[in-house]
Design a protein around this motif. Sequence first.
Motif, short mmCIF file in Angstrom:
data_model
loop_
_atom_site.label_atom_id
_atom_site.label_comp_id
_atom_site.label_asym_id
_atom_site.label_seq_id
_atom_site.Cartn_x
_atom_site.Cartn_y
_atom_site.Cartn_z
N PHE A 15 -2.07 9.35 -16.00
CA PHE A 15 -2.77 8.08 -15.82
C PHE A 15 -2.18 7.23 -14.70
O PHE A 15 -2.70 6.16 -14.42
CB PHE A 15 -2.76 7.29 -17.15
CG PHE A 15 -3.57 7.96 -18.22
CD1 PHE A 15 -4.88 7.60 -18.44
CD2 PHE A 15 -3.02 8.97 -18.99
CE1 PHE A 15 -5.65 8.23 -19.41
CE2 PHE A 15 -3.77 9.61 -19.97
CZ PHE A 15 -5.09 9.24 -20.18
N LYS A 16 -1.10 7.70 -14.07
CA LYS A 16 -0.47 6.89 -13.03
C LYS A 16 -1.41 6.71 -11.84
O LYS A 16 -2.35 7.49 -11.64
CB LYS A 16 0.86 7.50 -12.58
CG LYS A 16 0.73 8.74 -11.75
CD LYS A 16 2.08 9.30 -11.36
CE LYS A 16 1.86 10.55 -10.53
NZ LYS A 16 3.01 11.36 -10.38
N CYS A 17 -1.15 5.68 -11.05
CA CYS A 17 -1.96 5.38 -9.88
C CYS A 17 -1.80 6.50 -8.85
O CYS A 17 -0.73 7.11 -8.74
CB CYS A 17 -1.52 4.04 -9.29
SG CYS A 17 -2.52 3.50 -7.88
N ASN A 68 -3.35 -0.48 -23.48
CA ASN A 68 -4.64 -0.13 -22.88
C ASN A 68 -4.72 1.35 -22.56
O ASN A 68 -5.72 2.01 -22.85
CB ASN A 68 -4.87 -0.93 -21.60
CG ASN A 68 -5.11 -2.40 -21.85
OD1 ASN A 68 -5.25 -2.85 -22.98
ND2 ASN A 68 -5.15 -3.18 -20.77
N VAL A 69 -3.67 1.88 -21.94
CA VAL A 69 -3.71 3.29 -21.55
C VAL A 69 -3.70 4.18 -22.79
O VAL A 69 -4.35 5.23 -22.82
CB VAL A 69 -2.59 3.65 -20.55
CG1 VAL A 69 -1.25 3.83 -21.22
CG2 VAL A 69 -2.95 4.89 -19.76
N ASN A 121 -9.26 12.26 -12.07
CA ASN A 121 -9.16 12.05 -10.62
C ASN A 121 -8.45 10.74 -10.31
O ASN A 121 -7.73 10.62 -9.34
CB ASN A 121 -10.55 11.97 -9.97
CG ASN A 121 -11.20 13.31 -9.83
OD1 ASN A 121 -10.58 14.34 -9.98
ND2 ASN A 121 -12.49 13.29 -9.53
N SER A 122 -8.72 9.74 -11.13
CA SER A 122 -8.17 8.41 -10.93
C SER A 122 -8.15 7.71 -12.28
O SER A 122 -9.13 7.79 -13.02
CB SER A 122 -9.05 7.62 -9.94
OG SER A 122 -8.55 6.31 -9.74
N ALA A 123 -7.05 7.06 -12.58
CA ALA A 123 -6.97 6.29 -13.83
C ALA A 123 -6.45 4.90 -13.48
O ALA A 123 -7.15 4.14 -12.83
CB ALA A 123 -6.12 7.02 -14.87
N TYR A 124 -5.20 4.59 -13.86
CA TYR A 124 -4.64 3.28 -13.51
C TYR A 124 -4.61 3.12 -11.99
O TYR A 124 -4.34 4.06 -11.25
CB TYR A 124 -3.22 3.15 -14.08
CG TYR A 124 -2.48 1.95 -13.54
CD1 TYR A 124 -2.90 0.66 -13.87
CD2 TYR A 124 -1.41 2.10 -12.67
CE1 TYR A 124 -2.25 -0.44 -13.35
CE2 TYR A 124 -0.75 1.00 -12.15
CZ TYR A 124 -1.18 -0.27 -12.48
OH TYR A 124 -0.55 -1.36 -11.95
N ARG A 125 -4.91 1.89 -11.54
CA ARG A 125 -4.80 1.55 -10.12
C ARG A 125 -4.06 0.22 -9.96
O ARG A 125 -4.37 -0.73 -10.69
CB ARG A 125 -6.17 1.39 -9.47
CG ARG A 125 -6.98 2.65 -9.40
CD ARG A 125 -8.31 2.37 -8.72
NE ARG A 125 -9.20 3.51 -8.82
CZ ARG A 125 -10.51 3.42 -8.69
NH1 ARG A 125 -11.09 2.26 -8.42
NH2 ARG A 125 -11.25 4.49 -8.78
N THR A 126 -3.14 0.19 -9.03
CA THR A 126 -2.52 -1.09 -8.70
C THR A 126 -3.55 -1.94 -7.97
O THR A 126 -4.55 -1.42 -7.44
CB THR A 126 -1.29 -0.90 -7.77
OG1 THR A 126 -1.75 -0.30 -6.55
CG2 THR A 126 -0.22 -0.04 -8.42
N ALA A 175 -10.94 5.74 -16.37
CA ALA A 175 -10.58 6.99 -15.72
C ALA A 175 -11.83 7.64 -15.13
O ALA A 175 -12.93 7.49 -15.68
CB ALA A 175 -9.93 7.94 -16.72
N ASP A 176 -11.64 8.32 -14.02
CA ASP A 176 -12.70 9.11 -13.40
C ASP A 176 -12.42 10.56 -13.76
O ASP A 176 -11.33 11.08 -13.50
CB ASP A 176 -12.70 8.89 -11.89
CG ASP A 176 -13.02 7.44 -11.52
OD1 ASP A 176 -13.67 6.75 -12.34
OD2 ASP A 176 -12.64 7.01 -10.43
N LEU A 177 -13.41 11.20 -14.38
CA LEU A 177 -13.23 12.48 -15.06
C LEU A 177 -13.99 13.63 -14.41
O LEU A 177 -15.12 13.44 -13.93
CB LEU A 177 -13.74 12.38 -16.50
CG LEU A 177 -13.44 11.10 -17.28
CD1 LEU A 177 -14.21 11.09 -18.58
CD2 LEU A 177 -11.95 11.00 -17.50
#
Length: 126
Positions: free
Chosen positions: A15-17, A30-31, A52-57, A78-80
Amino acid sequence: MRAGQLTSNFHIREFKCNDGSKVPEALEANVRLLAEQLQALRDFIGIPIHLNSAYRTEAYNASIGGSPKSQHKLAKAADLVTSKYTPAELSDIIKKLIKEGKMMQGGVGVYPSFVHYDCRNVEARW
């Protein structure tokens, strides 16, 4: 579960950026909630889900043109991608699971190469 393991199939590192930043401790609840929703989907489809993308700064989200109100910044999105289902098919499965109460109501967006899911607790579709 071992340290960092959120559910049986999802680990915090997934889930990291994409800029390498870890999910902040303040967003851990949340995560964890997001991972639980994705685990319900994973259990239903029976195959791995790639994020592909989860948490974002804030900075990373801005750099890719993400929405200023993006649920990714809250570690709730998240983008799956899966190896078996098209984005439209995966979206339909998510909406079915939401309707059945097996996943939390939230945002579901279909893109050419992925599906966005977030657990904002209100319906949003695109």
